[in-house]
Motif scaffolding. Structure first.
Motif, PDB file in Angstrom:
ATOM      1  N   LEU A  95       0.828  -1.200   0.000  1.00  0.00           N
ATOM      2  CA  LEU A  95       0.000   0.000   0.000  1.00  0.00           C
ATOM      3  C   LEU A  95       0.864   1.252   0.000  1.00  0.00           C
ATOM      4  CD1 LEU A  95      -2.871  -0.981   2.411  1.00  0.00           C
ATOM      5  CD2 LEU A  95      -3.031  -0.453  -0.006  1.00  0.00           C
ATOM      6  N   ILE A  99       0.725   4.181  -2.674  1.00  0.00           N
ATOM      7  CA  ILE A  99       0.305   5.523  -2.273  1.00  0.00           C
ATOM      8  C   ILE A  99       1.342   6.538  -2.715  1.00  0.00           C
ATOM      9  CG2 ILE A  99      -0.052   7.038  -0.289  1.00  0.00           C
ATOM     10  CD1 ILE A  99      -1.409   4.629   1.104  1.00  0.00           C
TER      11      ILE A  99
ATOM     12  N   LEU B  59      -2.223   3.127 -13.147  1.00  0.00           N
ATOM     13  CA  LEU B  59      -3.037   3.378 -11.970  1.00  0.00           C
ATOM     14  C   LEU B  59      -4.265   2.470 -11.936  1.00  0.00           C
ATOM     15  CD1 LEU B  59      -2.783   7.234 -11.808  1.00  0.00           C
ATOM     16  CD2 LEU B  59      -1.758   5.557 -10.280  1.00  0.00           C
ATOM     17  N   TRP B  91      -8.588  13.775 -13.543  1.00  0.00           N
ATOM     18  CA  TRP B  91      -7.735  12.704 -13.041  1.00  0.00           C
ATOM     19  C   TRP B  91      -7.309  12.963 -11.616  1.00  0.00           C
ATOM     20  CZ3 TRP B  91      -4.904   8.730 -15.776  1.00  0.00           C
ATOM     21  CH2 TRP B  91      -5.507   8.436 -17.004  1.00  0.00           C
ATOM     22  N   HIS B  92      -7.101  14.209 -11.342  1.00  0.00           N
ATOM     23  CA  HIS B  92      -6.658  14.576 -10.014  1.00  0.00           C
ATOM     24  C   HIS B  92      -7.665  14.077  -8.979  1.00  0.00           C
ATOM     25  CE1 HIS B  92      -5.258  16.890  -6.655  1.00  0.00           C
ATOM     26  NE2 HIS B  92      -4.242  17.342  -7.353  1.00  0.00           N
ATOM     27  N   LEU B  95      -7.485  10.348  -8.577  1.00  0.00           N
ATOM     28  CA  LEU B  95      -6.319   9.971  -7.797  1.00  0.00           C
ATOM     29  C   LEU B  95      -6.526  10.274  -6.327  1.00  0.00           C
ATOM     30  CD1 LEU B  95      -3.395  11.061 -10.101  1.00  0.00           C
ATOM     31  CD2 LEU B  95      -3.990   8.755  -9.370  1.00  0.00           C
ATOM     32  N   ASP B  96      -7.049  11.443  -6.053  1.00  0.00           N
ATOM     33  CA  ASP B  96      -7.295  11.819  -4.668  1.00  0.00           C
ATOM     34  C   ASP B  96      -8.178  10.804  -3.972  1.00  0.00           C
ATOM     35  OD1 ASP B  96      -5.786  14.015  -4.317  1.00  0.00           O
ATOM     36  OD2 ASP B  96      -7.378  15.475  -4.624  1.00  0.00           O
ATOM     37  N   ARG B  98      -8.673   7.752  -4.648  1.00  0.00           N
ATOM     38  CA  ARG B  98      -8.013   6.470  -4.422  1.00  0.00           C
ATOM     39  C   ARG B  98      -6.910   6.559  -3.388  1.00  0.00           C
ATOM     40  NH1 ARG B  98      -7.079   3.211  -9.699  1.00  0.00           N
ATOM     41  NH2 ARG B  98      -6.146   1.961  -8.068  1.00  0.00           N
ATOM     42  N   ILE B  99      -6.255   7.667  -3.340  1.00  0.00           N
ATOM     43  CA  ILE B  99      -5.207   7.822  -2.329  1.00  0.00           C
ATOM     44  C   ILE B  99      -5.839   7.804  -0.937  1.00  0.00           C
ATOM     45  CG2 ILE B  99      -3.554   9.447  -1.339  1.00  0.00           C
ATOM     46  CD1 ILE B  99      -2.866  10.258  -4.243  1.00  0.00           C
ATOM     47  N   LEU B 101      -8.623   6.391  -0.085  1.00  0.00           N
ATOM     48  CA  LEU B 101      -9.077   5.036   0.181  1.00  0.00           C
ATOM     49  C   LEU B 101      -7.927   4.134   0.620  1.00  0.00           C
ATOM     50  CD1 LEU B 101     -11.141   2.738   0.006  1.00  0.00           C
ATOM     51  CD2 LEU B 101     -10.399   2.439  -2.357  1.00  0.00           C
ATOM     52  N   MET B 102      -6.853   4.228  -0.119  1.00  0.00           N
ATOM     53  CA  MET B 102      -5.724   3.361   0.183  1.00  0.00           C
ATOM     54  C   MET B 102      -5.116   3.708   1.526  1.00  0.00           C
ATOM     55  SD  MET B 102      -4.004   3.043  -3.524  1.00  0.00           S
ATOM     56  CE  MET B 102      -2.778   1.905  -3.020  1.00  0.00           C
ATOM     57  N   THR B 103      -5.068   4.976   1.800  1.00  0.00           N
ATOM     58  CA  THR B 103      -4.506   5.389   3.076  1.00  0.00           C
ATOM     59  C   THR B 103      -5.355   4.876   4.227  1.00  0.00           C
ATOM     60  OG1 THR B 103      -3.667   7.366   2.005  1.00  0.00           O
ATOM     61  CG2 THR B 103      -3.693   7.372   4.398  1.00  0.00           C
ATOM     62  N   MET B 105      -7.262   2.278   4.210  1.00  0.00           N
ATOM     63  CA  MET B 105      -7.081   0.834   4.319  1.00  0.00           C
ATOM     64  C   MET B 105      -5.763   0.503   4.993  1.00  0.00           C
ATOM     65  SD  MET B 105      -8.633  -0.991   1.021  1.00  0.00           S
ATOM     66  CE  MET B 105     -10.421  -1.129   0.844  1.00  0.00           C
ATOM     67  N   ARG B 106      -4.736   1.224   4.582  1.00  0.00           N
ATOM     68  CA  ARG B 106      -3.436   0.954   5.180  1.00  0.00           C
ATOM     69  C   ARG B 106      -3.487   1.172   6.689  1.00  0.00           C
ATOM     70  NH1 ARG B 106       1.175   5.077   3.980  1.00  0.00           N
ATOM     71  NH2 ARG B 106      -0.328   6.280   5.174  1.00  0.00           N
ATOM     72  N   LEU B 142     -15.130  -0.606  -6.467  1.00  0.00           N
ATOM     73  CA  LEU B 142     -14.222   0.531  -6.426  1.00  0.00           C
ATOM     74  C   LEU B 142     -13.383   0.727  -7.671  1.00  0.00           C
ATOM     75  CD1 LEU B 142     -12.921   2.754  -4.848  1.00  0.00           C
ATOM     76  CD2 LEU B 142     -11.098   1.156  -4.380  1.00  0.00           C
ATOM     77  N   MET B 143     -12.634  -0.306  -7.998  1.00  0.00           N
ATOM     78  CA  MET B 143     -11.674  -0.138  -9.076  1.00  0.00           C
ATOM     79  C   MET B 143     -12.341   0.073 -10.420  1.00  0.00           C
ATOM     80  SD  MET B 143      -8.865  -0.361  -7.485  1.00  0.00           S
ATOM     81  CE  MET B 143      -7.508  -0.716  -8.627  1.00  0.00           C
ATOM     82  N   TYR B 150     -16.758   3.141  -1.205  1.00  0.00           N
ATOM     83  CA  TYR B 150     -16.288   2.289  -0.131  1.00  0.00           C
ATOM     84  C   TYR B 150     -16.748   2.812   1.218  1.00  0.00           C
ATOM     85  CZ  TYR B 150     -13.273  -0.209   3.044  1.00  0.00           C
ATOM     86  OH  TYR B 150     -12.799  -0.975   4.068  1.00  0.00           O
TER      87      TYR B 150
END
Lengths: 152, 152
Positions: A95, A99, B59, B91-92, B95-96, B98-99, B101-103, B105-106, B142-143, B150
């Motif tokens: 992750l 990120i 991505l 796109w921004h 990306l935001d 998803r970032i 979301l990933m954060t 999750m992490r 999501l993807m 989410y």
DNA sequence: TCTTTACCTGAAGTTAGGTTGAGGTTGTAG
DNA sequence: CTACAACCTCAACCTAACTTCAGGTAAAGA
């Protein structure tokens, strides 16, 4: 209430289609035992495993990798804290890498706003493309092979 | 040096296989004109478009969406700053999202380290799975659909 | 000119990640 | 004890994103 779940119950609670559960079982991501009548029965821990599968797939991590990560989580009983830590750290790294990558891309894109990208030499997008070319690449390296290779 | 690029040259500079370039052309992501002998010739701006394609695919953004984003970038001549801004912002946002979301999750995963996940009610992973189930979901929302859902 | 390399098209094959359907069995509610 | 929903297996099908192959043309160098 039974500690055993039927495939339908697991489907309902996990949000995965029954067909997907069968599929995951074939791929070794989850496990079941059978009733005398050959119907699947699941331990409750299958829900935890499926939650992990869901996270992974939503993040675009290939099932094979999710399976590998799950390999560290023992089946049929609750994982030890150590088992769990191992898996968590594995994913955490993945992750983190992504990120960082996404953030960099977002910022590059950000820098492009208004630049008009007239410059072949200074536009980050242009250069991104060319650098990748020089590495003798192909598409999809990041998402499908783990993301270790975007420009460095 | 010619302003026109052959498919082989574009392949080399972009890092995409020739077959992929044909493919992208069919899908409308790039465009070419032909020589009298029916061979493809590309304007230099194709490299910029391909750099964008590369970003998107790395991505995990589906080609169809990349194509849509590229739809805002005029072909054959350099995009205006406004055109470019529009696409960048599009796109921004992606990306935001998803970032974030990933954060999240992490960090949830992080919180799991050492918890042993014995608790059905407090483990974020467990609850993640169940909440999704209650939304009447399915995998890959999501993807593949843009990440707007989410857990709200 | 000849030969080699680059190109062309269209169809079929590939991998991932599932879904759908057919044909048959099990479990449960009335 | 009889419906009927839920389950079973296996094979076929599906989309995305390409690659490979076959059969044929174009362009560039010796």
């Amino acid at each position: 209430m039974s500690r055993e779940l039927s495939v339908g119950q697991v489907s309902e609670r996990s949000g995965f289609a029954v067909s997907a559960l069968h599929f995951y079982e074939k791929k070794g991501l989850i496990r079941s035992h059978r009733t005398s009548g050959n119907q699947r029965r699941y331990d409750r821990d299958v829900l935890r495993r499926l939650a992990i599968v869901r996270m992974g797939t939503e993040l675009g991590i290939p099932l094979a990798e999710v399976a590998e990560a799950l390999g560290h989580v023992p089946v049929g009983h609750t994982p030890s804290a150590a088992d769990w830590r191992l898996m968590s750290e594995l994913w955490h790294e993945k992750l983190d890498r992504r990120i960082v990558l996404m953030t960099r891309m977002r910022d590059e894109l950000n820098g492009c706003i208004g630049c008009g990208c007239l410059s072949t030499s200074s536009c980050p997008l242009m250069n991104s493309g060319d650098h990748l070319a020089e590495e003798g690449s192909g598409p999809r390296r990041l998402m499908r092979e783990g993301g270790e290779s975007y420009r460095s």
